[in-house]
Write a protein that holds these residues in place. Structure first.
Motif: not given
Ligand SMILES: Nc1ncnc2c1ncn2[C@@H]1O[C@H](COP(=O)(O)OP(=O)(O)OP(=O)(O)O)[C@@H](O)[C@H]1O
Length: 615
Positions: A133-134, A227-241, A287-295
């Motif tokens: 995603s980056d 959920v874990f990783g940056s999405c669960a810590t608010d440490l994600y950048l735009p486009g992070s998985d 691994k996959f991409v969400d079709p709506e959001s492209e995340i």
């Protein structure tokens, strides 16, 4: 070491040694665009700069395509002797023979890959494929190989309007700041506001996560997705998985057939596209991409350590104001230089967080409570780069947190054979706080470039600070300090950090989720943060969003506090922070802002001289 390596990639022609070298060289250039520039700038002062083995690397990349356009596998191979096999299956979106039977294995095995890095237990989770995603967010193709930013790369307008590569300075001019360090601090805060999520983005992530959680629970009763990783810590950048893990009551879902079942199900429900099943890795994932959001989304199975790590990191964020800012800047820095991909030897998000936390907590002036981190982010960022780019003894030290107290500390490599398994002494070793035997940077073999990048960033920032310190008001206008080391490409964003408006449901505990499963979080964060499973005490709860408590100090730090303060008491610059053109002085180009006392000018000068800043 090269002779020992075996790589068999079905369908990919083996390359001659010469071809491999050439390919590698090209890749290295493109992966570390700043490499050459930094090499020129960084004064490594006799520090170990990596052995030759590092550069002969170890890695074969093959971006070639085989067969149908829809199938694409990028293999990242390590230099370890392989034992296991890796089985990477890409399920094409446009595959005509779509298999919607969730109980069968996918229709095509596009390639069988042996000897993937993932199979060598070299990594925790396989995030690093080219569909990252980056990379989707940032297109660096226009970077020149020499690493020196061209006018075009710098966003300079040559032919018609051009988007700035440092958009966080738009309408945020700090050129009138007297202290350049304050300017840098403000720019860091602007950058963080710029990349922090808007309400819409949080809602989108919540929607994606809730949809998956609900659907997976329906598909597999007796399981729960987290959920874990940056999405669960608010440490994600735009486009992070988004990292998710499925935990079952029986604990036996981490197996090939379950992976295939889920991937087929997600596809058939149109919840996933570009699906990749990585079945034989140490940590099997889909691994996959969400079709709506492209995340981009990674789903692993039965591993709770990611959830535990998220809890731990969120505690650190509460007790260490400024940690989020530093982490996001360093992550974007690594991303801008393509040094954030663990699968090509870079530094992952988890390691970056630990390095930042460790640095801040052991910083003498932070640990003694004599500076406020948030007021000194500029100086601290420079010192972070100085430490890891120049001074840190990678040959001898392990970055560690005491498993019992979680206090940051250093271990020596000599006495830790379990962790220190790298062939070269020049390697970065970070002990996993959750598993003392796990070196989380085991795969970050490109330390040479990482160190150069950090050292280069230090030098570039210091030079820019000096340059701006002596510049006229006119010359300062429109300048960016951070822009010398990071860039941001992508859609224009606002500067709103809306995390206080919309709850990130990934932060919510299970009980709350049960009560309000489908919430999109629009009621705001308060309700949820206060029932957050990661928060263990009322004190923590109170500190959650407006951390007023000073950073905790250890007893040891308290003992040294007086001593350090006597050397480094500070000048209060709060009443006098507007820029008035004057002759630059060597000691005030980068200045720490303190809240407590005044610093004798001579001591300050000595301090900075000692820090190597008086150039
Ligand atoms: N080498 C590792 N060893 C153990 N656990 C790891 C390792 N790498 C990642 N993890 C786990 O996976 C989680 C996500 O790691 P990752 O490095 O992707 O960080 P992140 O904060 O999600 O960053 P990003 O936004 O760049 O993905 C970590 O919090 C940790 O629990």
């Amino acid at each position: 070491m090269g002779s020992k390596r075996k790589r068999e990639v079905s369908g990919i022609k083996p390359k001659s040694k010469k071809q491999k070298k050439k390919q590698l060289k090209t890749l290295q250039n493109s992966l570390t665009p700043g490499h050459n520039k930094f090499e020129k700038l960084a004064n490594l002062n006799g520090n170990h700069d990596g052995d030759e083995e590092d550069s002969d690397s170890s890695v074969i990349f093959d971006f070639s395509r085989e067969g149908s356009k829809e199938s694409e596998i990028v293999l990242v191979d390590s230099d370890e002797e392989e034992e296991g096999k890796s089985d990477i299956v890409v399920i094409s979106d446009t595959d005509n023979k779509e298999n919607t039977d969730a109980s069968t294995e996918p229709p095509q095995k596009k390639r069988k890959v042996e000897g993937n890095e993932l199979t060598n237990n070299e990594d925790f989770i396989g995030f690093g494929f080219s569909s990252s995603s980056d990379e989707a967010e940032d297109n660096f193709d226009d970077l020149s190989d020499d690493g020196v930013l061209s006018a075009d790369e710098q966003g300079i307008i040559i032919d018609g309007p051009k988007k700035s590569l440092y958009p966080w300075i738009k309408d945020h001019d700090h050129s009138t700041q007297k202290e350049i360090a304050d300017w840098l601090t403000m720019e860091i805060k602007d950058f963080v506001d710029y990349v922090s999520p808007s309400s819409d983005e949080i809602v989108t992530r919540n929607t994606v996560v809730n949809r998956l959680k609900t659907q997976i629970a329906k598909f597999w009763p007796g399981t729960e997705a987290h959920v874990f990783g940056s999405c669960a810590t608010d440490l994600y950048l735009p486009g992070s998985d988004i990292d998710m893990v499925v935990i079952s009551e029986t604990g036996d879902y981490e197996n090939r057939s379950r992976l295939y079942q889920l991937s087929s199900f997600l596809r058939s429900k149109k919840l996933a596209k570009n699906v990749e099943v990585i079945a034989n890795a140490k940590v099997p994932i889909i691994k996959f991409v969400d079709p709506e959001s492209e995340i981009h989304i990674d789903v692993s199975f039965e591993r709770t350590n990611g959830i535990d790590a998220a809890k731990r990191i969120r505690k650190w964020l509460i007790t260490t104001p400024g940690l989020r800012e530093l982490v996001l800047i360093v992550k974007q820095f690594l991303r801008s230089r393509r040094l954030n991909n663990v699968h090509v030897g870079g530094l992952g998000g988890y390691a970056t967080i630990i390095m930042c936390y460790h640095f801040l907590r052991l910083h003498p002036k932070v640990s003694t409570g004599s500076i406020d981190i948030l007021d000194n982010l500029g100086v601290l960022l420079i010192e972070f780069f100085e430490l890891y780019g120049r001074n840190f003894s990678y040959d001898n030290l392990i970055i560690s947190l005491d498993p019992n107290t979680e206090e940051p500390r250093y271990l020596t490599k000599g006495t830790n054979a379990v962790l220190n398994t790298a062939r070269s002494t020049f390697s970065i070793v970070i002990q996993d706080p959750a598993d003392p035997r796990n070196n989380i940077t085991r795969s970050s073999y490109n330390l040479r470039d990482l160190k150069k990048a950090f050292g280069g960033a230090y030098q570039l920032l210091v030079e820019k600070c000096y340059e701006l310190n002596g510049a006229s008001y006119k010359d300062r206008l429109g300048q960016s300090i951070l822009g010398d080391i990071i860039r941001f490409k992508g859609k224009e964003r606002d500067f709103n950090d809306d995390r206080h408006k919309v709850v990130n449901t990934a932060l919510v505990n299970h009980e709350s989720e049960e009560e309000d499963e489908e919430s999109d979080g629009l009621e705001g964060n308060d309700k949820y943060y206060f029932s957050d499973m990661t928060v263990e005490s009322d004190t923590d709860l109170d500190a959650k969003y407006i951390p007023k408590e000073p950073t905790p100090v250890t007893n040891k730090a308290k003992d040294t506090k007086k001593l350090v303060e006597s050397f480094l008491s500070l000048e209060d610059t709060e009443n006098d922070d507007k820029y008035e053109p004057k002759e630059p002085e060597e000691d005030d180009a980068v200045e720490i802002k303190r809240s407590k006392s005044n610093l004798d000018k001579e001591i300050r000068r000595d301090y900075w001289r000692q820090k190597g800043l008086d150039m």
